[in-house]
Design a protein around this motif. Structure first.
Motif, PDB file in Angstrom:
ATOM      1  N   ASN A  73     -42.609 -10.655  31.421  1.00 28.39           N
ATOM      2  CA  ASN A  73     -41.757 -10.944  30.096  1.00 28.39           C
ATOM      3  C   ASN A  73     -42.858 -11.558  29.325  1.00 28.39           C
ATOM      4  N   LEU A  74     -42.868 -11.355  28.052  1.00 28.47           N
ATOM      5  CA  LEU A  74     -43.538 -11.756  26.812  1.00 28.47           C
ATOM      6  C   LEU A  74     -43.440 -12.850  26.208  1.00 28.47           C
ATOM      7  N   GLN A  75     -44.258 -13.957  26.020  1.00 25.82           N
ATOM      8  CA  GLN A  75     -43.815 -15.201  25.462  1.00 25.82           C
ATOM      9  C   GLN A  75     -44.754 -15.413  24.338  1.00 25.82           C
ATOM     10  N   HIS A  76     -44.417 -16.282  23.349  1.00 26.46           N
ATOM     11  CA  HIS A  76     -45.331 -16.706  22.061  1.00 26.46           C
ATOM     12  C   HIS A  76     -45.264 -18.250  21.901  1.00 26.46           C
ATOM     13  N   TYR A  77     -45.941 -19.118  23.097  1.00 25.58           N
ATOM     14  CA  TYR A  77     -45.943 -20.360  22.913  1.00 25.58           C
ATOM     15  C   TYR A  77     -47.417 -20.878  22.024  1.00 25.58           C
ATOM     16  N   ASP A 126     -28.682  -6.716  30.594  1.00 19.28           N
ATOM     17  CA  ASP A 126     -28.355  -5.256  30.210  1.00 19.28           C
ATOM     18  C   ASP A 126     -28.839  -5.111  29.105  1.00 19.28           C
ATOM     19  N   LYS A 127     -29.049  -3.981  28.644  1.00 15.11           N
ATOM     20  CA  LYS A 127     -29.344  -3.753  27.291  1.00 15.11           C
ATOM     21  C   LYS A 127     -29.061  -2.555  26.719  1.00 15.11           C
ATOM     22  N   GLU A 128     -28.345  -2.702  25.536  1.00 15.73           N
ATOM     23  CA  GLU A 128     -27.588  -1.601  24.849  1.00 15.73           C
ATOM     24  C   GLU A 128     -28.849  -0.872  24.043  1.00 15.73           C
ATOM     25  N   ILE A 157     -38.415   1.964  32.753  1.00 19.05           N
ATOM     26  CA  ILE A 157     -38.219   0.860  33.603  1.00 19.05           C
ATOM     27  C   ILE A 157     -38.712  -0.457  33.238  1.00 19.05           C
ATOM     28  N   ARG A 158     -39.835  -0.619  32.214  1.00 19.27           N
ATOM     29  CA  ARG A 158     -40.363  -1.714  31.765  1.00 19.27           C
ATOM     30  C   ARG A 158     -39.351  -2.454  31.058  1.00 19.27           C
ATOM     31  N   ARG A 159     -39.125  -3.543  31.417  1.00 12.98           N
ATOM     32  CA  ARG A 159     -37.882  -4.374  30.536  1.00 12.98           C
ATOM     33  C   ARG A 159     -38.533  -5.872  30.719  1.00 12.98           C
ATOM     34  N   SER A 160     -37.936  -6.754  30.028  1.00  9.58           N
ATOM     35  CA  SER A 160     -38.305  -8.315  29.946  1.00  9.58           C
ATOM     36  C   SER A 160     -37.523  -8.913  31.335  1.00  9.58           C
ATOM     37  N   VAL A 161     -38.283  -9.008  32.285  1.00  6.64           N
ATOM     38  CA  VAL A 161     -37.779  -9.412  33.578  1.00  6.64           C
ATOM     39  C   VAL A 161     -38.278 -11.212  33.683  1.00  6.64           C
ATOM     40  N   TYR A 162     -36.940 -12.069  33.705  1.00 10.26           N
ATOM     41  CA  TYR A 162     -37.400 -13.542  33.483  1.00 10.26           C
ATOM     42  C   TYR A 162     -37.310 -14.064  35.077  1.00 10.26           C
ATOM     43  N   THR A 163     -36.401 -13.410  35.968  1.00  5.19           N
ATOM     44  CA  THR A 163     -36.507 -13.822  37.284  1.00  5.19           C
ATOM     45  C   THR A 163     -37.624 -13.426  38.187  1.00  5.19           C
TER      46      THR A 163
END
Ligand code: FMN
Length: 209
Positions: free
Chosen positions: A147-151, A186-188, A12-18
């Protein structure tokens, strides 16, 4: 934790942006969860080089305001609107984890083990990534989106000045987290067959998960 629970958290770990500011778990518990990972995660030669800062609330918003400021100096005008929208989305989340590596720990290893000197920067990045991933999975297991960012390196100077970061700490990543206000994309999943092999067993790969 039974293996199935850990596997569930991984899935269930996903990149969640909202994301929003409604955390399902209180700040004290989240801080303890993150601190626990920092304490127990593996590190190259046990150098424990990862440094972590959690920014909640206004401090989190300040980070993304600073990122916007940094963006104005490097992003072309036509791309700025899109980038600013992205940063505003991060601001709507509850908090950010900043991940650093202490270069003095790595330099110490390079001095003490010169035969591996060239490899330590890679191992340091891998050490940091292990902490990032463990925290990401743990947040997911608590119903928190991230979500993971690289600023970095764009924001390095701003971050160092604002939170008095020691010179030897190098910023590696930013993990934005908060309440889940919208689903992940969605992620394939690329089938395991060509990215995972087992030898010495008659099992088919699909039977191992
Ligand atoms: C090393 C690494 C760097 C990443 N950098 C970014 C990033 O800068 N911005 C971003 O939005 N996602 C970033 N991601 C997230 C990936 O895009 C994401 O994990 C991938 O698309 C799979 O989606 P999932 O996280 O929902 O499983 C990064 C992931 C990894 C492992």
């Amino acid at each position: 934790m039974p293996c199935q629970e850990l596997q569930h958290a991984e899935a269930i770990r996903r990149s969640v942006y909202t994301l929003d500011k409604k955390l399902p778990v209180d700040q004290e518990k989240i801080t303890a969860m993150i601190g626990h990972t920092v304490l127990h995660a593996p590190s190259v030669f046990n150098c424990q080089s990862t440094r972590v800062i959690v920014l909640f609330g206004e401090e989190h918003e300040k980070l993304w305001e600073l990122a916007k400021e940094a963006l104005t100096s490097i992003v072309a005008c036509d791309q700025f609107g899109q980038k600013r929208q992205q940063v505003d989305k991060f601001k709507k989340a509850a908090a950010t984890v900043l991940f650093f590596e202490d270069k003095s720990a790595i330099r110490g290893l390079q001095t003490n083990f010169p035969a591996y000197a060239d490899l330590f920067p890679t191992w340091s990045a891998q050490t940091n990534a292990m902490v990032q991933y463990a925290i990401w999975v743990k947040l997911a297991s608590a119903g928190i989106g991230a979500n993971l960012q690289h600023y970095n390196p764009m924001i390095d100077e701003y971050v160092a000045a604002e939170w008095s970061i020691p010179d030897s700490w190098q910023l590696y990543a930013q993990m934005v987290f908060g309440g889940i206000a919208g689903p992940a994309d969605d992620k394939e999943l690329d089938p395991l067959e060509h990215r995972f092999k087992v030898f010495g067993s008659n099992l088919k790969v699909s039977e191992t998960v």
